[in-house]
Scaffold this active site. Structure first.
Site, PDB file in Angstrom:
ATOM      1  N   SER A  47       0.840  -1.316  -0.100  1.00  0.00           N
ATOM      2  CA  SER A  47       0.025   0.181  -0.008  1.00  0.00           C
ATOM      3  C   SER A  47       0.879   1.335   0.002  1.00  0.00           C
ATOM      4  CB  SER A  47      -1.066   0.070   1.249  1.00  0.00           C
ATOM      5  OG  SER A  47      -1.763   0.963   1.137  1.00  0.00           O
ATOM      6  N   HIS A  58      -8.169  -4.727  -0.904  1.00  0.00           N
ATOM      7  CA  HIS A  58      -6.846  -4.223  -0.702  1.00  0.00           C
ATOM      8  C   HIS A  58      -5.838  -5.023   0.312  1.00  0.00           C
ATOM      9  CE1 HIS A  58      -3.874  -1.100  -0.458  1.00  0.00           C
ATOM     10  NE2 HIS A  58      -4.122  -0.839   0.830  1.00  0.00           N
TER      11      HIS A  58
END
Length: 369
Positions: free
Chosen positions: A229, A344
């Site tokens: 991320s 995610h």
């Protein structure tokens, strides 16, 4: 009530507060190490603090306190010990473990050290090193270095059974770098790397990499780095800015096109962290650090492992896809994987998480061991 004194010490960051009938329990980070303190009211209106004797080099989390009694509960987790629930009597100061999660590897032969690297602007950047007690400092140890460095998130000691069994038990070393952008030293540590100051976080990470090399823990040919991320952005930057320092770069569910990140998935919500291309000064900075924009033909990059998920609605898979396509355009070697399920977090179930973990550790073993 006056503020607990420990929260004002420069090396400390307040984490959480619990209350019992007549005591306060404060958890904090002291140089990135978990601490717990019991505060007792005094007749003059002040508060006296007594440290709770708990394991060092660990993360301490507040769980609950008995508002009608004296008991409080804390969890303690470290690199070598799984999460353990501790019972604290805030009146007597007695502590004892109540329940521990199962161990997933034999940690008895490993040690944890904390070192500090010096960033280019003189800032001391702490990092943890987990390794076998009899490790030789000869520059040959395969090493994975991890960091995040964003959004005020503190990277503290945590137990990872996969890291233990698949890496440490095979002779590997693990390094956790506490670079700026996180919250390890409170809001100022985060704010120091916001928007156009974000290069500080990247410099901090490179400084830690150089420090583990200088200490002969490892060498560039045995040093791999990992982050996801915002940490994936960090990995992309380090690949582009310092290709000579790393042998392996694991770029997980990353942001990489920082000129267009505001138009991809949830990117517009992170303007406060990264800045906006609508601001000329911030745009110039984003252009200067964007990994996608700064890839260059003819540069010898280490072969990265770039992976993402099709259904990532936060960062978006476009970043990883475009980056891999640009490497292909330049004829540079790379490995790419895209999970079709999961968001995610990188997986919706144990099987998918196991697959991506297997791919990552196989990549590191082949590159570094």
């Amino acid at each position: 009530m006056s503020r607990p004194k420990s929260a004002t010490i420069r090396q400390q960051a307040l984490e959480a507060v619990l209350t019992t009938r007549d005591r306060i329990v404060v958890t904090s980070l002291d140089d990135v190490k978990g601490r717990a303190t019991v505060y007792t009211p005094q007749p003059d209106g002040s508060w006296s603090g007594s440290p709770v004797p708990l394991p060092d080099n660990a993360t301490i989390d507040a769980v609950d306190g008995d508002s009608a009694g004296s008991l409080a509960y804390l969890t303690v987790t470290s690199f070598l010990d799984p999460a353990t629930l501790w019972r604290l009597d805030t009146v007597t100061g007695a502590v004892m473990p109540v329940k521990t999660s199962p161990r997933q590897f034999d940690s008895s032969r490993y040690v944890v050290e904390q070192q500090k690297a010096t960033s280019p602007d003189g800032t001391k950047v702490p990092y943890f090193v987990v390794h076998a007690a009899d490790m030789k400092f000869d520059g040959t140890n395969p090493t994975i270095m991890y960091a995040y460095g964003g959004f005020g998130s503190s990277m503290t000691p945590n137990y990872n059974g996969l890291m233990g069994r698949l890496w440490l038990d095979r002779g590997g070393v693990f390094v956790l770098a506490n670079i700026r952008g996180g919250g390890e030293f409170g809001p100022a540590w985060h704010e120091a790397a916001l928007t156009t100051n974000r290069q500080r976080a990247f410099d901090d990470f490179a400084a830690v990499g150089r420090d583990v090399i200088d200490r002969k823990i490892t060498a560039p040919s045995h040093l791999g780095i990992q982050g996801g991320s915002n940490g994936g952005l960090l990995m992309g930057v380090e690949l582009v800015q310092h290709p000579e320092l790393w042998q392996a770069v694991d770029i997980e569910i990353p942001l990489l096109d920082m000129v267009r990140y505001e138009q991809i998935a949830a990117g517009a919500s992170w303007v406060g962290e990264y800045g906006s291309v609508a601001d000329p000064v911030q745009r110039a900075f984003l252009e200067s650090i964007s990994p996608y924009r700064n890839l260059r033909p003819g540069v010898r990059y280490p072969e990265p492992f770039v992976w993402t998920t099709t259904k990532d609605d936060r960062v978006g898979p476009q970043h990883a896809r475009k980056f891999a396509a640009r490497l292909a355009e330049f004829g540079d070697p790379y490995l790419f994987y895209e999970a079709t399920e999961g968001g995610h977090g990188g997986g919706t179930n144990i099987d998918e998480t196991a697959r991506t973990s297997a791919l990552e550790f196989t990549y590191f073993m082949r590159k570094l061991m």
